[in-house]
Design a protein around this motif. Structure first.
Motif, PDB file in Angstrom:
ATOM      1  N   LYS B  29       0.747  -1.194  -0.131  1.00  0.00           N
ATOM      2  CA  LYS B  29      -0.119   0.133   0.041  1.00  0.00           C
ATOM      3  C   LYS B  29       0.852   1.123   0.201  1.00  0.00           C
ATOM      4  CE  LYS B  29      -2.972  -1.542   3.145  1.00  0.00           C
ATOM      5  NZ  LYS B  29      -4.164  -1.945   4.160  1.00  0.00           N
ATOM      6  N   THR B  30       1.894   1.321   0.769  1.00  0.00           N
ATOM      7  CA  THR B  30       2.579   2.539   0.575  1.00  0.00           C
ATOM      8  C   THR B  30       4.009   2.616   0.125  1.00  0.00           C
ATOM      9  OG1 THR B  30       3.690   1.724   2.866  1.00  0.00           O
ATOM     10  CG2 THR B  30       1.779   2.989   3.280  1.00  0.00           C
ATOM     11  N   TRP B  31       4.333   1.517  -0.706  1.00  0.00           N
ATOM     12  CA  TRP B  31       5.416   1.327  -1.364  1.00  0.00           C
ATOM     13  C   TRP B  31       5.673   2.329  -2.367  1.00  0.00           C
ATOM     14  CZ3 TRP B  31       9.823  -0.795  -0.567  1.00  0.00           C
ATOM     15  CH2 TRP B  31      10.898  -0.873  -1.458  1.00  0.00           C
ATOM     16  N   GLU B  32       6.702   2.978  -2.289  1.00  0.00           N
ATOM     17  CA  GLU B  32       7.194   3.806  -3.590  1.00  0.00           C
ATOM     18  C   GLU B  32       8.524   3.498  -3.986  1.00  0.00           C
ATOM     19  OE1 GLU B  32       6.876   7.680  -2.084  1.00  0.00           O
ATOM     20  OE2 GLU B  32       4.594   7.732  -1.764  1.00  0.00           O
ATOM     21  N   GLY B  33       8.805   3.120  -5.217  1.00  0.00           N
ATOM     22  CA  GLY B  33      10.360   2.903  -5.582  1.00  0.00           C
ATOM     23  C   GLY B  33      10.211   1.605  -6.824  1.00  0.00           C
ATOM     24  N   ASP B  34      11.144   1.985  -7.702  1.00  0.00           N
ATOM     25  CA  ASP B  34      11.087   1.244  -8.840  1.00  0.00           C
ATOM     26  C   ASP B  34      12.273   0.293  -8.647  1.00  0.00           C
ATOM     27  OD1 ASP B  34      12.914   3.438  -9.032  1.00  0.00           O
ATOM     28  OD2 ASP B  34      12.602   3.786 -11.198  1.00  0.00           O
ATOM     29  N   PHE B  35      12.401  -0.841  -9.528  1.00  0.00           N
ATOM     30  CA  PHE B  35      13.269  -1.759  -9.375  1.00  0.00           C
ATOM     31  C   PHE B  35      13.798  -2.214 -10.843  1.00  0.00           C
ATOM     32  CE2 PHE B  35      11.854  -2.998  -5.004  1.00  0.00           C
ATOM     33  CZ  PHE B  35      12.882  -3.867  -4.428  1.00  0.00           C
ATOM     34  N   LEU B  36      15.031  -2.368 -10.784  1.00  0.00           N
ATOM     35  CA  LEU B  36      15.655  -3.114 -11.913  1.00  0.00           C
ATOM     36  C   LEU B  36      16.076  -4.485 -11.483  1.00  0.00           C
ATOM     37  CD1 LEU B  36      16.906  -2.954 -14.875  1.00  0.00           C
ATOM     38  CD2 LEU B  36      18.970  -2.112 -13.849  1.00  0.00           C
ATOM     39  N   LEU B  68      20.983  -4.444 -22.513  1.00  0.00           N
ATOM     40  CA  LEU B  68      22.085  -4.387 -21.671  1.00  0.00           C
ATOM     41  C   LEU B  68      22.834  -3.062 -21.520  1.00  0.00           C
ATOM     42  CD1 LEU B  68      23.458  -7.940 -22.424  1.00  0.00           C
ATOM     43  CD2 LEU B  68      21.833  -7.381 -20.606  1.00  0.00           C
ATOM     44  N   ASP B  69      22.638  -2.395 -22.983  1.00  0.00           N
ATOM     45  CA  ASP B  69      23.632  -1.061 -23.002  1.00  0.00           C
ATOM     46  C   ASP B  69      22.758   0.006 -22.560  1.00  0.00           C
ATOM     47  OD1 ASP B  69      21.553  -1.394 -25.028  1.00  0.00           O
ATOM     48  OD2 ASP B  69      23.039  -1.322 -26.658  1.00  0.00           O
ATOM     49  N   GLU B  70      21.501  -0.407 -21.806  1.00  0.00           N
ATOM     50  CA  GLU B  70      20.732   0.944 -21.625  1.00  0.00           C
ATOM     51  C   GLU B  70      21.157   1.459 -20.231  1.00  0.00           C
ATOM     52  OE1 GLU B  70      15.962   2.063 -20.819  1.00  0.00           O
ATOM     53  OE2 GLU B  70      16.414   0.323 -22.165  1.00  0.00           O
ATOM     54  N   LYS B  71      21.544   2.607 -20.166  1.00  0.00           N
ATOM     55  CA  LYS B  71      21.648   3.180 -18.436  1.00  0.00           C
ATOM     56  C   LYS B  71      20.175   3.795 -17.988  1.00  0.00           C
ATOM     57  CE  LYS B  71      26.154   4.470 -18.097  1.00  0.00           C
ATOM     58  NZ  LYS B  71      26.571   2.969 -18.180  1.00  0.00           N
ATOM     59  N   LEU B  72      20.110   2.949 -16.780  1.00  0.00           N
ATOM     60  CA  LEU B  72      18.851   3.068 -16.021  1.00  0.00           C
ATOM     61  C   LEU B  72      18.930   3.398 -14.615  1.00  0.00           C
ATOM     62  CD1 LEU B  72      15.949   3.008 -16.994  1.00  0.00           C
ATOM     63  CD2 LEU B  72      15.983   0.709 -16.289  1.00  0.00           C
ATOM     64  N   GLU B  73      18.511   4.502 -14.133  1.00  0.00           N
ATOM     65  CA  GLU B  73      18.769   4.803 -12.681  1.00  0.00           C
ATOM     66  C   GLU B  73      17.534   4.311 -11.876  1.00  0.00           C
ATOM     67  OE1 GLU B  73      21.124   6.547 -10.718  1.00  0.00           O
ATOM     68  OE2 GLU B  73      22.293   6.040 -12.304  1.00  0.00           O
ATOM     69  N   THR B  74      17.525   3.548 -11.032  1.00  0.00           N
ATOM     70  CA  THR B  74      16.334   3.000 -10.277  1.00  0.00           C
ATOM     71  C   THR B  74      16.440   3.037  -8.646  1.00  0.00           C
ATOM     72  OG1 THR B  74      17.085   0.775 -10.399  1.00  0.00           O
ATOM     73  CG2 THR B  74      15.419   1.390 -12.092  1.00  0.00           C
ATOM     74  N   ALA B  75      15.597   3.141  -8.104  1.00  0.00           N
ATOM     75  CA  ALA B  75      15.670   3.171  -6.270  1.00  0.00           C
ATOM     76  C   ALA B  75      16.408   2.093  -6.210  1.00  0.00           C
ATOM     77  CB  ALA B  75      14.346   3.479  -5.901  1.00  0.00           C
ATOM     78  N   PHE B  76      15.948   0.661  -6.671  1.00  0.00           N
ATOM     79  CA  PHE B  76      16.516  -0.765  -6.219  1.00  0.00           C
ATOM     80  C   PHE B  76      16.795  -1.175  -7.539  1.00  0.00           C
ATOM     81  CE2 PHE B  76      13.402   0.885  -3.021  1.00  0.00           C
ATOM     82  CZ  PHE B  76      14.073   0.629  -2.085  1.00  0.00           C
ATOM     83  N   VAL B  77      18.152  -2.080  -7.137  1.00  0.00           N
ATOM     84  CA  VAL B  77      18.445  -2.977  -8.096  1.00  0.00           C
ATOM     85  C   VAL B  77      18.816  -4.450  -7.316  1.00  0.00           C
ATOM     86  CG1 VAL B  77      20.434  -3.442  -9.624  1.00  0.00           C
ATOM     87  CG2 VAL B  77      19.944  -1.310  -9.290  1.00  0.00           C
TER      88      VAL B  77
END
Ligand SMILES: [Fe+2]
Lengths: 396, 135
Positions: B29-36, B68-77
């Motif tokens: 319910k309260t989760w905020e954050g993207d994952f790779l 694989l070559d894409e640069k991505l900034e996520t909150a969690f990996v």
């Protein structure tokens, strides 16, 4: 692959004297005002004096220690630069000392960094010694650190944890428990009972922790009433003190389940003693796990345990044997006058209902909530709370 | 026939399934954050799989395969070998135990993750609801 972690344990009558053998001159003692008032600190400092050690006392630990207290203690500890950090008290003093130890060794860290996935490298500046003065929390054996955070008017019990945060030594000397009042003797023993039974059916249970649960249960059933009725029955005191540490090893290495999630949430919202809360919830959460319509896992484990303890007959069905175990716990609650419902604890219905939804949601944030053999949503937690309020058996 | 784990079609079905999972919604319910998620080659998997899921208040707002070559900034990996992922999605390995054993690595705000273990479990349970073909 899994692990079994334990401090070096020194136990039994006069085990405190082993302090002389532990290397390190400067001791930072983490305790609370109640311990000083009860003259338990004097017992420790007499031994330290004898061993020609120096010490500094931090006595500001409150029950359910707040993060500010740990930060303050850590600052004083960093200035003192001890070789040994000695926690003297119940779970609160021991947990506070674990937090202080981490921040002494790693001053750059925050409370939020005390999670299981960080390498801490503890023990380079100081070793930690935990001396429990109650027989229940098992904090001397575990890597959990319960810290209270108040933000935006909401109180949360953070369940911080790291496998390195296990005290280096645990001294289990019954001398510290001989004047524990009966009410506290019962409540803390029920904390231990909750540890050994929750650990027994936890998703992370294992052969090593199971063995600990068996022995701890046997000791509590044999000696609790004796220790409750006569605090100076030192044989019973020693056995219950050992039982609490053994139960600590059980759940410390398998994890507590939903009863501890509920206990922490209730404690945070109504300031109910931890042992009273988790002891009260124990029959309810066992019933909930036994009633699982999808799997028989918990029922079968509890049934076998009940038979091995001699509570049920080997010829009993799993249903009957598991129910007999729940009944045994209720009987023990009566024998030592533990409250069996939240109503009995004196929680006002209005306030309870007002906080019910928040409490259901807070349970989900507890890691313990996820270890149960039968999972629970926030609605389930709310229902179990409601049944526990009225003292009704779980029928779902 | 099932969908191959980690492919674009699989991720699409995963997101749809997750958004129907009431238990996930309740727990997150309260989760905020993207994952790779990064799954490295191991056993029968001969290439690296990367996929992205944007998790927000009990729902997945989006999700896709990541090159694989894409640069991505996520909150969690969250990363690990395929063999360990395979055990995870069969529920033979607990995500938190896996992290503590060093079988997975997680970057991001760990304190936040420790208060969302139930949600993490439901992320795994959702995979079990899909007919997944493994490597
Ligand atoms: Fe406890």
């Amino acid at each position: 692959m899994w692990f079994f972690d334990s401090p070096k344990i020194i136990f039994g009558e006069d085990s405190l004297s082993h302090l002389e053998q532990i290397v390190g001159k400067k001791c930072f003692i983490v305790t609370d005002p109640g311990i000083i008032k009860a003259k338990l600190l004097d017992i420790l400092t007499d031994v330290l004096k004898e061993a020609e050690k120096e010490w500094k006392i931090f006595n500001e630990v409150e029950s359910d220690p707040k993060e500010e207290t740990i930060l303050k203690g850590a600052k004083i500890c960093q200035e003192y630069e001890p070789d040994l950090i000695i926690a003297l008290g119940g779970g609160s003093a021991i947990d506070a000392a674990k937090g202080i130890w981490i921040l002494y060794e790693r001053p750059e860290l925050q409370i939020d960094d005390m999670h299981p996935f960080i390498k801490l490298g503890l023990g380079t500046k100081a070793k930690m010694i935990a001396i429990p003065t109650t027989s229940g929390t098992g904090a001397e054996t575990t890597w959990a650190i319960v810290i209270t955070r108040i933000s935006d008017g909401i109180t949360t019990k953070l369940e911080q944890a790291n496998r390195e945060a296990i005290p280096t030594y645990a001294i289990i000397d019954p001398i510290f428990t001989k004047d524990l009042p009966p009410k506290l003797t019962a409540a803390t023993a029920f904390d231990a009972l909750a540890h050994l039974l929750e650990g027994l059916i936890s998703d992370w249970r294992n052969d090593f922790s199971d063995g600990m649960s068996l022995k701890a249960m046997d000791l509590i059933r044999t000696y609790l009433v004796r220790a409750y009725n006569d605090g100076h029955d030192m044989e019973a005191r020693e056995k219950i003190h050992n039982a609490a540490t053994i139960a600590g090893l059980a759940f410390g290495n398998s994890q507590a389940i939903m009863g501890h999630a509920m206990g922490h949430v209730l404690g945070a919202n109504f300031h109910i003693h931890h042992g009273m809360a988790v002891g009260l919830f124990l029959p309810y959460i066992l019933q909930y796990c036994i009633n699982d319509p999808d799997k028989n896992e918990a029922k079968q484990i509890l049934s076998k345990f009940s038979k091995m303890q001699g509570i049920a007959l080997w010829a009993d069905s799993d249903d009957v044997a598991a129910q007999k175990l729940v009944q045994e716990i209720k009987n023990m609650q009566e024998q030592v006058h533990m409250a069996k419902s939240l109503k009995e604890l004196g929680i006002k219905k209005e306030e309870f209902e007002e906080k019910l939804e928040l409490m259901g949601n807070q349970c989900l944030e507890s890691a313990s909530a996820t270890m149960s053999p039968r999972s629970a949503t926030s609605d389930v937690f709310m229902r179990v709370f409601q049944y526990a309020y009225d003292g009704k058996d779980i029928d779902f | 026939m099932g969908l191959k784990f980690g492919t674009a079609e699989w991720i699409k079905v995963y997101i749809e399934t997750l958004n129907k999972n009431k238990d996930y919604e309740d727990a997150a319910k309260t989760w905020e954050g993207d994952f790779l998620f990064i799954i490295t080659p191991d056993g029968n998997l001969d290439h690296e799989i990367r996929f992205y899921v944007d998790l927000w208040h009990g729902k997945a707002r989006s999700g896709r395969a990541v090159g694989l070559d894409e640069k991505l900034e996520t909150a969690f990996v969250f990363s690990g070998k395929w063999g360990n992922f395979h055990k995870l999605i069969q529920k033979k390995l607990d995500p938190i135990q896996g992290l503590m054993q060093g079988k997975f690595a997680l970057k991001g705000d760990m304190g936040k993750v420790m208060r969302a273990v139930r949600a993490a479990q439901e992320l795994v349970n959702t995979i079990l609801m899909i007919d997944t073909e493994v490597y």
